[in-house]
Design a protein around this motif. Sequence first.
Motif, PDB file in Angstrom:
ATOM      1  N   CYS A  96       0.812  -1.228   0.000  1.00 36.97           N
ATOM      2  CA  CYS A  96       0.000   0.000   0.000  1.00 36.97           C
ATOM      3  C   CYS A  96       0.833   1.261   0.000  1.00 36.97           C
ATOM      4  O   CYS A  96       1.994   1.256   0.380  1.00 36.97           O
ATOM      5  CB  CYS A  96      -0.856   0.059   1.260  1.00 36.97           C
ATOM      6  N   GLN A  97       0.176   2.357  -0.401  1.00 37.24           N
ATOM      7  CA  GLN A  97       0.803   3.674  -0.276  1.00 37.24           C
ATOM      8  C   GLN A  97       0.103   4.524   0.785  1.00 37.24           C
ATOM      9  O   GLN A  97       0.562   5.601   1.127  1.00 37.24           O
ATOM     10  CB  GLN A  97       0.783   4.430  -1.623  1.00 37.24           C
ATOM     11  N   ALA A 111      -5.271   1.187  22.164  1.00 39.89           N
ATOM     12  CA  ALA A 111      -3.913   0.639  22.032  1.00 39.89           C
ATOM     13  C   ALA A 111      -3.539   0.284  20.589  1.00 39.89           C
ATOM     14  O   ALA A 111      -2.468   0.631  20.109  1.00 39.89           O
ATOM     15  CB  ALA A 111      -3.753  -0.586  22.927  1.00 39.89           C
ATOM     16  N   GLN A 112      -4.436  -0.419  19.868  1.00 41.05           N
ATOM     17  CA  GLN A 112      -4.056  -0.806  18.511  1.00 41.05           C
ATOM     18  C   GLN A 112      -4.159   0.351  17.516  1.00 41.05           C
ATOM     19  O   GLN A 112      -3.622   0.260  16.417  1.00 41.05           O
ATOM     20  CB  GLN A 112      -4.878  -1.992  18.004  1.00 41.05           C
ATOM     21  N   THR A 113      -4.894   1.413  17.894  1.00 40.92           N
ATOM     22  CA  THR A 113      -4.875   2.602  17.042  1.00 40.92           C
ATOM     23  C   THR A 113      -3.443   3.120  17.002  1.00 40.92           C
ATOM     24  O   THR A 113      -2.903   3.441  15.941  1.00 40.92           O
ATOM     25  CB  THR A 113      -5.786   3.716  17.617  1.00 40.92           C
ATOM     26  N   VAL A 114      -2.829   3.176  18.175  1.00 43.13           N
ATOM     27  CA  VAL A 114      -1.458   3.679  18.284  1.00 43.13           C
ATOM     28  C   VAL A 114      -0.495   2.734  17.549  1.00 43.13           C
ATOM     29  O   VAL A 114       0.314   3.170  16.725  1.00 43.13           O
ATOM     30  CB  VAL A 114      -1.046   3.811  19.774  1.00 43.13           C
ATOM     31  N   ALA A 115      -0.628   1.439  17.822  1.00 34.80           N
ATOM     32  CA  ALA A 115       0.279   0.471  17.204  1.00 34.80           C
ATOM     33  C   ALA A 115       0.173   0.521  15.675  1.00 34.80           C
ATOM     34  O   ALA A 115       1.186   0.547  14.971  1.00 34.80           O
ATOM     35  CB  ALA A 115      -0.029  -0.935  17.715  1.00 34.80           C
ATOM     36  N   ASN A 116      -1.065   0.561  15.166  1.00 32.26           N
ATOM     37  CA  ASN A 116      -1.258   0.564  13.717  1.00 32.26           C
ATOM     38  C   ASN A 116      -0.792   1.861  13.071  1.00 32.26           C
ATOM     39  O   ASN A 116      -0.258   1.857  11.970  1.00 32.26           O
ATOM     40  CB  ASN A 116      -2.730   0.322  13.372  1.00 32.26           C
ATOM     41  N   PHE A 117      -1.027   2.980  13.774  1.00 33.28           N
ATOM     42  CA  PHE A 117      -0.541   4.246  13.233  1.00 33.28           C
ATOM     43  C   PHE A 117       0.967   4.174  13.015  1.00 33.28           C
ATOM     44  O   PHE A 117       1.474   4.560  11.965  1.00 33.28           O
ATOM     45  CB  PHE A 117      -0.869   5.426  14.155  1.00 33.28           C
ATOM     46  N   PHE A 118       1.687   3.660  14.013  1.00 31.09           N
ATOM     47  CA  PHE A 118       3.140   3.648  13.889  1.00 31.09           C
ATOM     48  C   PHE A 118       3.627   2.647  12.831  1.00 31.09           C
ATOM     49  O   PHE A 118       4.644   2.886  12.183  1.00 31.09           O
ATOM     50  CB  PHE A 118       3.813   3.446  15.247  1.00 31.09           C
ATOM     51  N   LEU A 119       2.885   1.566  12.626  1.00 27.21           N
ATOM     52  CA  LEU A 119       3.240   0.663  11.521  1.00 27.21           C
ATOM     53  C   LEU A 119       3.175   1.418  10.191  1.00 27.21           C
ATOM     54  O   LEU A 119       4.074   1.312   9.352  1.00 27.21           O
ATOM     55  CB  LEU A 119       2.281  -0.532  11.466  1.00 27.21           C
ATOM     56  N   ALA A 120       2.100   2.196  10.008  1.00 26.03           N
ATOM     57  CA  ALA A 120       1.916   2.941   8.762  1.00 26.03           C
ATOM     58  C   ALA A 120       2.944   4.063   8.646  1.00 26.03           C
ATOM     59  O   ALA A 120       3.508   4.319   7.582  1.00 26.03           O
ATOM     60  CB  ALA A 120       0.500   3.511   8.698  1.00 26.03           C
ATOM     61  N   GLU A 122       5.938   4.252  10.046  1.00 25.28           N
ATOM     62  CA  GLU A 122       7.274   3.730   9.756  1.00 25.28           C
ATOM     63  C   GLU A 122       7.409   3.297   8.296  1.00 25.28           C
ATOM     64  O   GLU A 122       8.475   3.379   7.712  1.00 25.28           O
ATOM     65  CB  GLU A 122       7.597   2.537  10.671  1.00 25.28           C
ATOM     66  N   ALA A 123       6.290   2.832   7.715  1.00 23.50           N
ATOM     67  CA  ALA A 123       6.325   2.424   6.313  1.00 23.50           C
ATOM     68  C   ALA A 123       6.182   3.641   5.385  1.00 23.50           C
ATOM     69  O   ALA A 123       6.077   3.492   4.176  1.00 23.50           O
ATOM     70  CB  ALA A 123       5.230   1.401   6.033  1.00 23.50           C
ATOM     71  N   GLN A 124       6.158   4.839   5.977  1.00 12.71           N
ATOM     72  CA  GLN A 124       6.056   6.104   5.240  1.00 12.71           C
ATOM     73  C   GLN A 124       4.819   6.183   4.357  1.00 12.71           C
ATOM     74  O   GLN A 124       4.880   6.621   3.211  1.00 12.71           O
ATOM     75  CB  GLN A 124       7.316   6.329   4.402  1.00 12.71           C
ATOM     76  N   LEU A 125       3.691   5.727   4.885  1.00 14.27           N
ATOM     77  CA  LEU A 125       2.444   5.774   4.131  1.00 14.27           C
ATOM     78  C   LEU A 125       1.645   7.025   4.498  1.00 14.27           C
ATOM     79  O   LEU A 125       1.799   7.564   5.599  1.00 14.27           O
ATOM     80  CB  LEU A 125       1.592   4.538   4.442  1.00 14.27           C
ATOM     81  N   SER A 126       0.785   7.483   3.567  1.00 12.81           N
ATOM     82  CA  SER A 126      -0.133   8.573   3.897  1.00 12.81           C
ATOM     83  C   SER A 126      -1.183   8.033   4.849  1.00 12.81           C
ATOM     84  O   SER A 126      -1.728   6.955   4.632  1.00 12.81           O
ATOM     85  CB  SER A 126      -0.859   9.078   2.650  1.00 12.81           C
ATOM     86  N   VAL A 127      -1.474   8.796   5.894  1.00 11.07           N
ATOM     87  CA  VAL A 127      -2.463   8.349   6.867  1.00 11.07           C
ATOM     88  C   VAL A 127      -3.683   9.269   6.805  1.00 11.07           C
ATOM     89  O   VAL A 127      -3.560  10.478   6.971  1.00 11.07           O
ATOM     90  CB  VAL A 127      -1.876   8.372   8.295  1.00 11.07           C
ATOM     91  N   ILE A 128      -4.849   8.689   6.515  1.00 11.39           N
ATOM     92  CA  ILE A 128      -6.084   9.470   6.509  1.00 11.39           C
ATOM     93  C   ILE A 128      -6.895   9.076   7.744  1.00 11.39           C
ATOM     94  O   ILE A 128      -7.378   7.951   7.833  1.00 11.39           O
ATOM     95  CB  ILE A 128      -6.918   9.184   5.239  1.00 11.39           C
ATOM     96  N   PRO A 129      -7.026   9.981   8.730  1.00 15.97           N
ATOM     97  CA  PRO A 129      -7.795   9.628   9.918  1.00 15.97           C
ATOM     98  C   PRO A 129      -9.292   9.674   9.633  1.00 15.97           C
ATOM     99  O   PRO A 129      -9.783  10.643   9.054  1.00 15.97           O
ATOM    100  CB  PRO A 129      -7.406  10.691  10.947  1.00 15.97           C
ATOM    101  N   VAL A 130      -9.998   8.611   9.993  1.00 12.60           N
ATOM    102  CA  VAL A 130     -11.440   8.546   9.776  1.00 12.60           C
ATOM    103  C   VAL A 130     -12.107   8.314  11.130  1.00 12.60           C
ATOM    104  O   VAL A 130     -11.826   7.321  11.800  1.00 12.60           O
ATOM    105  CB  VAL A 130     -11.796   7.383   8.824  1.00 12.60           C
ATOM    106  N   ILE A 131     -12.931   9.269  11.552  1.00 13.72           N
ATOM    107  CA  ILE A 131     -13.629   9.105  12.821  1.00 13.72           C
ATOM    108  C   ILE A 131     -14.991   8.474  12.527  1.00 13.72           C
ATOM    109  O   ILE A 131     -15.826   9.063  11.835  1.00 13.72           O
ATOM    110  CB  ILE A 131     -13.757  10.458  13.546  1.00 13.72           C
ATOM    111  N   ASN A 132     -15.197   7.278  13.027  1.00 12.46           N
ATOM    112  CA  ASN A 132     -16.381   6.476  12.663  1.00 12.46           C
ATOM    113  C   ASN A 132     -17.394   6.457  13.806  1.00 12.46           C
ATOM    114  O   ASN A 132     -17.079   6.819  14.928  1.00 12.46           O
ATOM    115  CB  ASN A 132     -15.921   5.057  12.323  1.00 12.46           C
TER     116      ASN A 132
END
Length: 553
Positions: A96-97, A111-120, A122-132
Amino acid sequence: FPVENIRNFSIVAHVDHGKSTLADRLLELTGTIDKTKNNKQVLDKLQVERERGITVKAQTASLFHNCEGKQYLLNLIDTPGHVDFSYEVSRSLSACQGVLLVVDANEGIQAQTVANFFLAFEAQLSVIPVINKIDLKNADPERVENQIEKVFDIPSDECIKISAKLGTNVESVLQAVIERIPPPKVHRKNPLRALVFDSTFDQYRGVIANVALFDGVVSKGDKIVSAHTQKTYEVSEVGVLNPNEQPTHKLYAGQVGYLIAGMKNVTEAQIGDTLYLHKQPVEPLPGFKSAKPMVFAGMYPVDQSEYNNLKSAIEKLTLNDSSVTVHRDSSLALGAGWRLGFLGLLHMEVFNQRLEQEYNASVILTTPTVPYKAVLSSSKLIKARRAVQKNMIFIDQNRVMLKYLFPLNEIVVDFYDSLKSLSSGYASFDYEDAGYQTAELVKMDILLNGNTVEELVTVVHKDKAHSIGKAICERLKDSLPRQLFEIAIQAAIGSKIIARETLPIFKNIFQYGGDITRKMKLLKRQAEGKKKLRKIGNVEVPKDAFIKVLKTQ
Ligand code: GDP
Ligand code: MG
């Protein structure tokens, strides 16, 4: 498809924040599936996923979307959220990009919001925050926006507020995917380079490899080589996942799809492998960090005659879940089997359930143990669990992020459940490996009338030996049949006895009275039972008893 009209993205979130539901809406909105009331987590295809209502396996779907007169190809990879499956997430991200980081408007960052954010990140991906879940009564999207700004340094006006359940504002998500995620950087004129990021085994068609093409083109009939095994194959089918397999003539760089090439053996399609054209060798793509198992358990066929069937089932399932490690093992009590490594307890349960449901295998799984490593984590419970606090960050007035060093064996079994119930469900938890630490561990023996039962020797922490020893003795007392003499069941460290139970004497069946045929039947049954007995000193232990003591719950 022109590369600039392709977007490869993934949906990541804490468990239950609505990834799969958002995926359903995106599939509907792009006409990939029909819009009906019944679309509930359609990408969760496995029976275990539907029964537990969780995603355990990342899934891929190609969506076509028209925007301002241009047609876009959006490759969506839905991922699991539970802490045990973050390995699936990091693999998916390599294709993914960008990511949609979904956060529940009521629960906020977990907790996994934080973990997943840092995975993305570190992989230098664009992060789009979606509040559901903005439709919920207690939803507080502004508070969540502030958390996102504070913890991830993402300006709050970049957050998209939606209700995946009702479909509110989901079009803006598609719009943002097109505008904010870059197209893949690939070269179609270069020789083929395809990354195998997942694979499944189909009984009739063999290995189906999910591939992301970084360079070149692949067509049916091409001769390809696996960089890992150096074996050559002929491509018999390529296609896209829609979300079901749909054959196409070719797959081009930038696309995500599947490929079948007559790989029959499960070891042939390694996840992380690079495929290239026979006549055009290339530098392989960087693979994946291999998963690090955290929880180990023995797995044995219920009946040894089932050994080969179980072996093949385990091989096929590990192809589908490469984070499981397998080593051959054998036990005096249970025969030939394996020692499997899992990423966590839920992962272990899911694997076991999939073996039963998808491969019809019935297995004995022994109580899980851990390699002696320490881990980072959060909460209360902490004193009893031998933890050391590392740091503390306030996410907002109501929420705090705590980091602790824990011994891994303190958290694998019931920590997550205890944490949830102590905090009435408010606390969440994630962990990563922090290396080995010295600890006071002891070897604990279980004795029957003074003789060691080798099957039940364990390593435990000194302070916990008494309670664990007592529990094992009690379980053994409940599962051992009474015999013609009293049996002392003891737990010992060296020569020191730390727990004891006594199994009273058994009354011989002839003392029961009753008619002779019944006696004969009982005797016959007793004789059959003896075939499965093991003698420890003078004590006869049926295989069943071991199973009851060794098995999880
Ligand atoms: P995942 O674990 O992130 O894939 O979450 P799911 O998509 O499986 O959703 C978890 C639960 O939240 C399900 O019961 C959904 O019906 C519910 N849910 C998802 N999105 C919304 C939403 O926008 N509003 C409300 N009220 N519930 C939602
Ligand atoms: Mg899901």
